[in-house]
Design a protein around this motif. Structure first.
Motif, PDB file in Angstrom:
ATOM      1  N   ASN A 101      -9.870  -8.876   5.150  1.00  0.00           N
ATOM      2  CA  ASN A 101      -8.805  -8.381   4.289  1.00  0.00           C
ATOM      3  C   ASN A 101      -7.454  -8.796   4.887  1.00  0.00           C
ATOM      4  O   ASN A 101      -6.879  -8.091   5.704  1.00  0.00           O
ATOM      5  CB  ASN A 101      -8.904  -6.860   4.158  1.00  0.00           C
ATOM      6  N   ASP A 102      -6.959  -9.962   4.466  1.00  0.00           N
ATOM      7  CA  ASP A 102      -5.712 -10.508   5.004  1.00  0.00           C
ATOM      8  C   ASP A 102      -4.522  -9.576   4.800  1.00  0.00           C
ATOM      9  O   ASP A 102      -3.538  -9.652   5.545  1.00  0.00           O
ATOM     10  CB  ASP A 102      -5.398 -11.862   4.354  1.00  0.00           C
ATOM     11  N   ASP A 103      -4.575  -8.707   3.807  1.00  0.00           N
ATOM     12  CA  ASP A 103      -3.466  -7.782   3.559  1.00  0.00           C
ATOM     13  C   ASP A 103      -3.214  -6.870   4.755  1.00  0.00           C
ATOM     14  O   ASP A 103      -2.099  -6.367   4.934  1.00  0.00           O
ATOM     15  CB  ASP A 103      -3.730  -6.932   2.315  1.00  0.00           C
ATOM     16  N   LEU A 104      -4.242  -6.661   5.571  1.00  0.00           N
ATOM     17  CA  LEU A 104      -4.095  -5.771   6.724  1.00  0.00           C
ATOM     18  C   LEU A 104      -3.215  -6.383   7.813  1.00  0.00           C
ATOM     19  O   LEU A 104      -2.708  -5.663   8.674  1.00  0.00           O
ATOM     20  CB  LEU A 104      -5.458  -5.395   7.300  1.00  0.00           C
ATOM     21  N   GLU A 105      -3.020  -7.713   7.778  1.00  0.00           N
ATOM     22  CA  GLU A 105      -2.160  -8.347   8.773  1.00  0.00           C
ATOM     23  C   GLU A 105      -0.717  -7.877   8.626  1.00  0.00           C
ATOM     24  O   GLU A 105      -0.025  -7.644   9.607  1.00  0.00           O
ATOM     25  CB  GLU A 105      -2.244  -9.870   8.679  1.00  0.00           C
ATOM     26  N   SER A 106      -0.254  -7.734   7.392  1.00  0.00           N
ATOM     27  CA  SER A 106       1.128  -7.298   7.165  1.00  0.00           C
ATOM     28  C   SER A 106       1.231  -5.797   6.887  1.00  0.00           C
ATOM     29  O   SER A 106       2.320  -5.233   6.977  1.00  0.00           O
ATOM     30  CB  SER A 106       1.740  -8.084   6.004  1.00  0.00           C
ATOM     31  N   ALA A 107       0.115  -5.154   6.540  1.00  0.00           N
ATOM     32  CA  ALA A 107       0.149  -3.729   6.209  1.00  0.00           C
ATOM     33  C   ALA A 107      -1.074  -2.997   6.757  1.00  0.00           C
ATOM     34  O   ALA A 107      -1.886  -2.460   6.002  1.00  0.00           O
ATOM     35  CB  ALA A 107       0.251  -3.550   4.699  1.00  0.00           C
ATOM     36  N   PRO A 108      -1.227  -2.949   8.108  1.00  0.00           N
ATOM     37  CA  PRO A 108      -2.403  -2.285   8.685  1.00  0.00           C
ATOM     38  C   PRO A 108      -2.470  -0.801   8.354  1.00  0.00           C
ATOM     39  O   PRO A 108      -3.552  -0.210   8.352  1.00  0.00           O
ATOM     40  CB  PRO A 108      -2.248  -2.515  10.193  1.00  0.00           C
ATOM     41  N   GLU A 109      -1.330  -0.192   8.017  1.00  0.00           N
ATOM     42  CA  GLU A 109      -1.304   1.229   7.682  1.00  0.00           C
ATOM     43  C   GLU A 109      -2.075   1.539   6.408  1.00  0.00           C
ATOM     44  O   GLU A 109      -2.382   2.703   6.119  1.00  0.00           O
ATOM     45  CB  GLU A 109       0.147   1.726   7.568  1.00  0.00           C
ATOM     46  N   THR A 110      -2.444   0.506   5.650  1.00  0.00           N
ATOM     47  CA  THR A 110      -3.273   0.704   4.457  1.00  0.00           C
ATOM     48  C   THR A 110      -4.605   1.350   4.825  1.00  0.00           C
ATOM     49  O   THR A 110      -5.180   2.089   4.032  1.00  0.00           O
ATOM     50  CB  THR A 110      -3.512  -0.637   3.736  1.00  0.00           C
TER      51      THR A 110
END
Length: 126
Positions: A80-89
């Protein structure tokens, strides 16, 4: 505390959603709550085939770093590449947008060793 009935769980506090021969994996609401504010998720095992219970990555919170254990043997086919910029998800939506990896399952018989929602509730005392 949210423990969806349609998922499987591990003693290491990962959740698993199975669709055909692909499993989506993340950490449970309980795990993210225990870790606190998550600041980094690292998975360097993309495109690798690992055995059940091997470390596939780490999750870093403000005060600790925890290993992530593969719930099923297989090839890690997506991160999940989105976690690189938004790990707080992972904190805000652990069972949805906070998923971590997808695995191409190598041995479907291992699914039977995962915990049901009821068994997981007993494990964490919920």
């Amino acid at each position: 505390m949210s423990i969806p009935a349609n998922l499987k769980y591990t003693k290491d506090h990962e959740w698993v959603s199975i669709e055909g021969d692909v499993a989506t994996v993340g950490i449970t609401h309980f795990a993210q709550k225990e870790l606190g504010d998550i600041v980094y998720v690292e998975v360097e095992t993309l495109d690798q085939t690992l055995s059940k219970d091997e470390v596939f990555g780490t999750v870093e919170a403000v005060k600790t770093v925890s290993d992530l254990f593969l719930p099923l043997t297989g090839e890690i086919i997506a991160f999940n590449d989105d976690l690189e910029s938004a790990p707080e998800t992972v904190n805000s939506d652990p069972y949805g947008a906070g998923w971590m990896i997808k695995i191409k399952i190598a041995d479907a018989s291992e699914i039977d060793s995962l915990l049901s929602d009821e068994a997981y509730k007993q494990l964490i005392g919920a």
